[in-house]
Design an enzyme around this catalytic site. Structure first.
Site, PDB file in Angstrom:
ATOM      1  N   THR A 119       0.786  -1.230   0.000  1.00 20.39           N
ATOM      2  CA  THR A 119       0.000   0.000   0.000  1.00 20.39           C
ATOM      3  C   THR A 119       0.824   1.289   0.000  1.00 20.39           C
ATOM      4  OG1 THR A 119      -1.844  -1.100   1.087  1.00 20.39           O
ATOM      5  CG2 THR A 119      -1.756   1.298   1.277  1.00 20.39           C
TER       6      THR A 119
ATOM      7  N   ASP B 273      -9.613  -3.208   0.133  1.00 13.27           N
ATOM      8  CA  ASP B 273      -8.418  -3.785   0.741  1.00 13.27           C
ATOM      9  C   ASP B 273      -8.763  -4.439   2.077  1.00 13.27           C
ATOM     10  OD1 ASP B 273      -5.345  -3.966   0.779  1.00 13.27           O
ATOM     11  OD2 ASP B 273      -5.764  -3.014   2.698  1.00 13.27           O
TER      12      ASP B 273
ATOM     13  N   HIS C 214      -8.565  -8.514   2.663  1.00 14.12           N
ATOM     14  CA  HIS C 214      -7.700  -9.180   3.647  1.00 14.12           C
ATOM     15  C   HIS C 214      -8.513 -10.122   4.543  1.00 14.12           C
ATOM     16  CE1 HIS C 214      -3.783  -7.457   3.018  1.00 14.12           C
ATOM     17  NE2 HIS C 214      -4.234  -6.220   3.073  1.00 14.12           N
TER      18      HIS C 214
ATOM     19  N   ASP D  18      -3.765   0.834  -5.661  1.00 10.57           N
ATOM     20  CA  ASP D  18      -2.341   0.654  -5.390  1.00 10.57           C
ATOM     21  C   ASP D  18      -1.858  -0.745  -5.708  1.00 10.57           C
ATOM     22  OD1 ASP D  18      -4.035  -0.241  -3.412  1.00 10.57           O
ATOM     23  OD2 ASP D  18      -2.746   0.344  -1.741  1.00 10.57           O
TER      24      ASP D  18
ATOM     25  N   HIS E  32      -1.486  -9.243  -0.551  1.00  7.46           N
ATOM     26  CA  HIS E  32      -0.793  -8.667  -1.699  1.00  7.46           C
ATOM     27  C   HIS E  32       0.655  -8.450  -1.295  1.00  7.46           C
ATOM     28  CE1 HIS E  32      -1.098  -4.828   0.492  1.00  7.46           C
ATOM     29  NE2 HIS E  32      -2.304  -5.254   0.813  1.00  7.46           N
TER      30      HIS E  32
END
Length: 414
Positions: free
Chosen positions: A72, A193, A197, A240, A346
């Site tokens: 990120t 995001d 997760h 991102d 990621h």
């Protein structure tokens, strides 16, 4: 003679900047929006009508390739500096500096605001030096503790700030008197995001997040219509990085393999940085990790693949670990936390397609109904400089020619 030449150069530069400022009265407004962790293919699920609208009336890239590592903070900074992480200095969300013994963590507000860590010039710094007003409704690096390195206007990050309230804040800036109104604004959302997760990229929760973020685009467009600025505003939407599925059953305990009392381990998941206090142990630890290399790769910094552009920064450490996509590396303590990160992650090889994000753009500067292939995120900074008619820093890694083809012909020239 030398002083006369320098004076002429200074006059030329000041004249150019003045002309840029005069021209800035006619340049469009630009809003750069980040949907954190929004994977390149999330818009193909049939739940994003506003993205579909942009695709038809603006520009859509096949994907946005992040810089390595696909994390990120490094990538948000790459987007606004045009530099690879090894060059702008933010190489991870958590960093250890062996020179100062300081630790940077995204949860440490003091260090996040410490300008020491940010070696690149952000787009709002470039704009500010050249007389262009900017604003940030959240973006990594926008809260630096040096006033002239911040946007003209900015909001301190508040994770739970209402999503529509953020849009209202942007609209309020655009309603300021003309000579105080920002030409460039950033806006940030974490939802895909956070849900990715927790639940994984293919979960119902992520689908709900995708739909919610898409609805925010519609809200923004409607509010721009209300203040009669819709036709004067470029909206660029990026992410991102992407997201891929992981499992707590696919875990490598690097600390156990290294068996090193003088080792410090930073970061976990897709990547790990290892600092070894006793330098005579580096080869021994490397050998242990190399012999047990399974579902990860271990590198000395100088041997990290050149295509990563990630081997020339002392913050990388003495050894660097990269996990195989879908796997996680960490310490004994980290393994106990895997239940909290058992959905998606990621940070992996940035060529792995699951790590790619999105790039959409619509507005007076952009072509209509134009599709292109994958764009690299380091090229966004020079693109923004062209749109804002400002001179970019010359030490960047991005290249305008690699992205300027998405602009209307009249926008390509300064």
């Amino acid at each position: 003679m030398k002083s006369i030449i320098n004076s002429i150069k200074l006059i030329f530069l000041l004249t150019f900047i003045l002309s840029c400022n005069l021209f800035s009265q006619n340049i469009p407004y630009t809003i750069l929006i980040s949907f954190d962790g929004f994977r390149w293919d999330y818009t193909s699920r049939g739940i994003t009508p506003n993205f579909d609208y942009i695709e038809k009336h603006g520009v859509k890239a096949l994907s946005l390739k992040p810089s390595f590592p696909s994390i990120t903070f490094p990538n948000h900074i790459s987007i606004v500096t045009g530099m690879y992480p090894q060059n702008h200095g933010v190489i991870a969300n958590t960093m250890f500096d062996p020179v100062t013994n300081k630790i940077y963590s995204l949860r440490d507000t003091s260090e996040v605001r410490n300008a020491y860590w940010y070696k690149g010039e952000m787009i709002w710094e470039t704009a500010r030096r050249q007389g262009v007003i900017s604003a940030s409704y959240f973006w990594p690096g926008s809260e630096m503790n040096i006033e002239y390195r911040r946007p003209t206007y900015y909001e301190k990050y508040e994770h739970n700030r209402d999503y529509v309230e953020r849009i209202n804040g942007v609209i309020n800036w655009l309603k300021l008197p003309y000579n105080k109104r920002p030409k460039f604004i950033t806006l940030y959302y974490d939802l895909t995001d956070s849900e990715g997760h927790k639940y994984g990229p293919n979960s119902p929760q992520v689908n709900a997040a995708i739909a919610k973020l898409d609805s925010l685009i519609g809200i923004l467009f409607n509010k721009l219509d209300e203040i009669k600025l819709r036709d004067s505003v470029n909206v660029i939407i990026v992410s991102d990085h992407g997201m891929t599925e992981i499992s707590k059953n696919r875990y490598v305990n690097v600390e156990e393999i290294a068996s090193c009392s003088s080792c410090k381990f930073f970061n976990r998941g897709a990547v790990m940085n290892i600092f070894i206090k006793n330098k005579s142990e580096i080869d021994e630890v490397f050998s242990k990790l190399k012999q047990n290399e399974n579902h990860y790769r271990v590198y000395k910094p100088e041997n990290i693949p050149t295509n990563f552009h990630f081997n020339n920064n002392h913050l990388i450490g003495d050894l660097f670990i990269l996990a195989e996509p879908g796997w996680s590396v960490g310490t004994s303590k980290d393994k106990d936390k895997m239940d909290d990160y058992n959905g998606g992650n990621h940070g992996f090889d940035n060529s792995f397609i699951d790590m790619h994000g999105i790039f959409y753009a619509i507005g007076p500067s952009f072509k209509v109904n134009y599709k292109t292939g994958t764009i690299e995120n380091i090229n966004i900074y020079p693109l923004l400089c062209r749109i804002l008619n400002i001179i970019p820093k010359q030490n960047i890694d991005g290249k305008l020619e690699n992205i300027s083809f998405i602009l209307k012909e009249k926008e390509k020239q300064p």
